[in-house]
Design a protein around this motif. Structure first.
Motif, PDB file in Angstrom:
ATOM      1  N   ALA A   6      27.092  88.047  80.875  1.00 24.86           N
ATOM      2  CA  ALA A   6      27.203  86.824  81.351  1.00 24.86           C
ATOM      3  C   ALA A   6      26.613  85.690  80.321  1.00 24.86           C
ATOM      4  N   ILE A   7      27.370  84.498  79.887  1.00 23.43           N
ATOM      5  CA  ILE A   7      26.916  83.631  79.117  1.00 23.43           C
ATOM      6  C   ILE A   7      26.924  82.225  79.716  1.00 23.43           C
ATOM      7  N   ILE A  63      29.882  80.914  84.217  1.00 24.96           N
ATOM      8  CA  ILE A  63      30.169  80.122  85.534  1.00 24.96           C
ATOM      9  C   ILE A  63      29.788  78.475  85.226  1.00 24.96           C
ATOM     10  N   GLY A 116      21.141  87.404  79.420  1.00 22.57           N
ATOM     11  CA  GLY A 116      19.997  86.775  78.903  1.00 22.57           C
ATOM     12  C   GLY A 116      18.903  87.106  79.970  1.00 22.57           C
ATOM     13  N   SER A 119      17.647  81.530  80.993  1.00 25.57           N
ATOM     14  CA  SER A 119      18.372  80.419  80.437  1.00 25.57           C
ATOM     15  C   SER A 119      17.467  79.338  80.164  1.00 25.57           C
ATOM     16  N   ASN A 125      14.726  82.938  84.964  1.00 32.64           N
ATOM     17  CA  ASN A 125      14.689  84.198  84.835  1.00 32.64           C
ATOM     18  C   ASN A 125      14.677  84.972  86.090  1.00 32.64           C
ATOM     19  N   GLN A 126      15.837  84.853  86.687  1.00 34.06           N
ATOM     20  CA  GLN A 126      16.098  85.535  88.105  1.00 34.06           C
ATOM     21  C   GLN A 126      17.347  85.988  88.049  1.00 34.06           C
ATOM     22  N   THR A 127      18.476  85.531  87.306  1.00 30.17           N
ATOM     23  CA  THR A 127      19.736  86.088  87.794  1.00 30.17           C
ATOM     24  C   THR A 127      20.025  87.573  87.564  1.00 30.17           C
TER      25      THR A 127
HETATM   26  P1  AMP Z   1      18.376  82.241  84.582  1.00 37.38           P
HETATM   27  O1  AMP Z   1      18.194  83.451  85.699  1.00 37.38           O
HETATM   28  O2  AMP Z   1      18.940  81.073  85.022  1.00 37.38           O
HETATM   29  O3  AMP Z   1      17.206  82.093  83.743  1.00 37.38           O
HETATM   30  O4  AMP Z   1      19.449  83.118  83.596  1.00 37.38           O
HETATM   31  C1  AMP Z   1      19.227  84.380  83.236  1.00 37.38           C
HETATM   32  C2  AMP Z   1      20.801  84.833  82.727  1.00 37.38           C
HETATM   33  O5  AMP Z   1      21.726  84.798  83.513  1.00 37.38           O
HETATM   34  C3  AMP Z   1      21.374  83.874  81.579  1.00 37.38           C
HETATM   35  O6  AMP Z   1      20.796  84.330  80.369  1.00 37.38           O
HETATM   36  C4  AMP Z   1      23.031  84.223  81.593  1.00 37.38           C
HETATM   37  O7  AMP Z   1      23.183  85.570  81.113  1.00 37.38           O
HETATM   38  C5  AMP Z   1      23.136  84.376  83.154  1.00 37.38           C
HETATM   39  N1  AMP Z   1      23.403  83.142  83.786  1.00 37.38           N
HETATM   40  C6  AMP Z   1      22.902  82.094  84.485  1.00 37.38           C
HETATM   41  N2  AMP Z   1      23.540  81.079  84.687  1.00 37.38           N
HETATM   42  C7  AMP Z   1      24.694  81.348  84.348  1.00 37.38           C
HETATM   43  C8  AMP Z   1      26.036  80.657  84.600  1.00 37.38           C
HETATM   44  N3  AMP Z   1      26.066  79.288  84.885  1.00 37.38           N
HETATM   45  N4  AMP Z   1      27.071  81.295  83.725  1.00 37.38           N
HETATM   46  C9  AMP Z   1      26.807  82.895  83.278  1.00 37.38           C
HETATM   47  N5  AMP Z   1      25.718  83.151  83.268  1.00 37.38           N
HETATM   48  C10 AMP Z   1      24.663  82.609  83.622  1.00 37.38           C
END
Ligand code: AMP
Length: 249
Positions: A6-7, A63, A116, A119, A125-127
């Motif tokens: 997922a990017i 996304i 990751g 983001s 740091n949840q996804t």
């Molecule tokens: P977050 O939880 O927003 O800090 O994101 C952690 C990780 O979730 C990111 O590094 C991506 O791998 C994935 N991710 C978050 N938002 C998206 C998005 N809109 N599309 C694809 N991957 C996402």
């Protein structure tokens, strides 16, 4: 084994972000965008797994609006085999992103999902953690080393003051930390080849996922400006200022 990565498209890490004049969000107009740095590390790890013969296919998913196809094409140029855009002009919250990724997992049945750890725009740091919970897959977060042994995945995690090694049963979710690898650059021939690689588009509706927000952003502000430093004339003046002005002694 298929690896799903997922990017996210974010403001380039080298750009100094500015808050919009109405304090509603960060300014994105005419700003250089890039793949989130932790997602670049995720792509690199998936490609290395393919090069080592552990992965048969690398599918990248992003996304966002059509502009995120630029980051998907870069991932294809780096070595991913297929790309999927889940098209939305909204900025879905982590739970909505996790639900969409769960729908892709159900569709694609990957042996591993790499995200990751965070983001750099939302700093959520949840996804990855939510995706692991929704899919029931084990999770190895903050990974600084990943090794496949049979149907198990050994993940070295960066934790406070040290490293923790965990063994996960595949399929599993991994989130990348900074030291996992150093991402490569895309070569010009690979950038050209990437134009012919498959990039499919779906919508949250196609996947049956409601991405309505649960939070309202009230305000975005700059951090307070740092006051300018001063030069002191002597050690005794420094001690006096630390004691009386800064209150740290
Ligand atoms: P977050 O939880 O927003 O800090 O994101 C952690 C990780 O979730 C990111 O590094 C991506 O791998 C994935 N991710 C978050 N938002 C998206 C998005 N809109 N599309 C694809 N991957 C996402």
């Amino acid at each position: 084994m298929k690896v799903l990565v997922a990017i996210k498209r974010v403001v380039d890490a080298n750009v100094k972000v500015r808050v919009k004049a109405d304090n509603s969000a960060v300014e994105l107009a005419n700003i250089k965008m890039a793949i989130n740095p932790f997602c670049e590390i995720a792509i690199e790890e998936a490609i290395r797994l393919k090069e080592k013969g552990h992965a048969s296919e690398v599918l990248v998913v992003s996304i966002g609006p059509d502009t995120c196809q630029e980051q998907l094409r870069t991932a294809l140029a780096l070595g991913a085999d297929r790309a999927l855009q889940i098209k939305t002009d909204e900025s879905p919250e982590p739970l909505a992103v996790a639900k969409l990724l769960k729908a892709v997992v159900d569709q694609e049945q990957p042996g591993m999902v790499i995200l990751g750890k965070q983001s750099i725009d939302g700093d959520n740091n949840q996804t990855g953690q939510m995706l692991a919970a929704l899919t029931g897959m084990p999770q190895g977060t903050f990974a600084s080393e990943v090794a496949i042994e049979g149907d198990a995945l050994q993940v070295t995690r960066e934790i406070d003051g040290g490293l923790q090694k965990v063994s996960l049963k595949l399929p599993a979710v991994v989130t990348t930390d900074l030291r996992l690898n150093e991402p490569r650059y895309a070569s010009l021939p690979n950038i050209m080849k990437a134009k012919r690689k498959p990039l499919e588009t779906q919508t949250p509706e196609d996947l049956g996922i409601d991405i309505s927000p649960r939070l309202t952003v009230l305000e975005v502000t700059n951090p307070p400006e740092r006051a300018a430093g001063i030069k002191v004339g002597s050690v005794s003046e420094l001690v006096e200022k630390l004691k009386n002005d800064a209150g740290v002694l």
